[in-house]
Design an enzyme around this catalytic site. Structure first.
Site, PDB file in Angstrom:
ATOM      1  N   ARG A   1       0.837  -1.203   0.000  1.00 27.60           N
ATOM      2  CA  ARG A   1       0.000   0.000   0.000  1.00 27.60           C
ATOM      3  C   ARG A   1       0.867   1.246   0.000  1.00 27.60           C
ATOM      4  O   ARG A   1       1.962   1.262   0.540  1.00 27.60           O
ATOM      5  CB  ARG A   1      -0.896   0.011   1.246  1.00 27.60           C
ATOM      6  CG  ARG A   1      -1.877   1.180   1.233  1.00 27.60           C
ATOM      7  CD  ARG A   1      -2.708   1.230   2.481  1.00 27.60           C
ATOM      8  NE  ARG A   1      -1.950   1.852   3.551  1.00 27.60           N
ATOM      9  CZ  ARG A   1      -2.374   1.943   4.809  1.00 27.60           C
ATOM     10  NH1 ARG A   1      -3.536   1.428   5.155  1.00 27.60           N
ATOM     11  NH2 ARG A   1      -1.639   2.517   5.718  1.00 27.60           N
TER      12      ARG A   1
ATOM     13  N   CYS B   1       0.143   5.626   0.561  1.00 22.41           N
ATOM     14  CA  CYS B   1      -0.863   6.622   0.943  1.00 22.41           C
ATOM     15  C   CYS B   1      -0.272   8.002   0.707  1.00 22.41           C
ATOM     16  O   CYS B   1       0.848   8.285   1.140  1.00 22.41           O
ATOM     17  CB  CYS B   1      -1.229   6.447   2.413  1.00 22.41           C
ATOM     18  SG  CYS B   1      -2.504   7.585   2.989  1.00 22.41           S
TER      19      CYS B   1
END
Length: 118
Positions: free
Chosen positions: A96, A98
């Site tokens: 991930r 962000c």
């Protein structure tokens, strides 16, 4: 072969793109926006619900997710978003990234893009 995926249980595309595209066992889900929720927690939950509906439509699950991109309009919301995100991804978490962005479409606080592989 490219297959377009669309779920009635997620918001329709608001532009010239598909909710998701599957190619050779890989599902690319467009960034999912929350339409009505107000708080970052509610918006994150709605994004993940939309993603879940598209995954299901294509015959995938959250266990198939290998990568997520999370966009926040305020990085200070990272902890609150992360808490909700962690309720869906509890083991073998996907990769991930962000980012904080200046603005998101439709005044959203969060948008999540997803890649899943069978």
């Amino acid at each position: 072969m490219k297959k377009i995926i669309s779920s009635e249980h997620a918001p329709k595309a608001v532009g010239p793109y598909s909710q998701a595209v599957e190619v050779n066992g890989t599902l690319y889900i467009s960034g999912q926006l929350p339409i009505n929720p107000e708080t970052i927690e509610e918006q994150t939950a709605q994004c993940l619900k939309n993603i879940g509906a598209i995954l299901k439509e294509a015959g995938y699950t959250f266990d198939n997710v290998v990568k997520s991109t999370v966009l926040l309009d305020n990085i200070a919301d990272f902890g609150a978003m992360n808490e909700v995100y962690a309720s869906v991804y509890t083991k073998d978490m996907p990769a991930r990234v962000c980012y904080e962005v200046a603005k998101l479409p439709m005044g959203a606080k969060v948008e999540i893009e997803t890649v899943a592989v069978k």
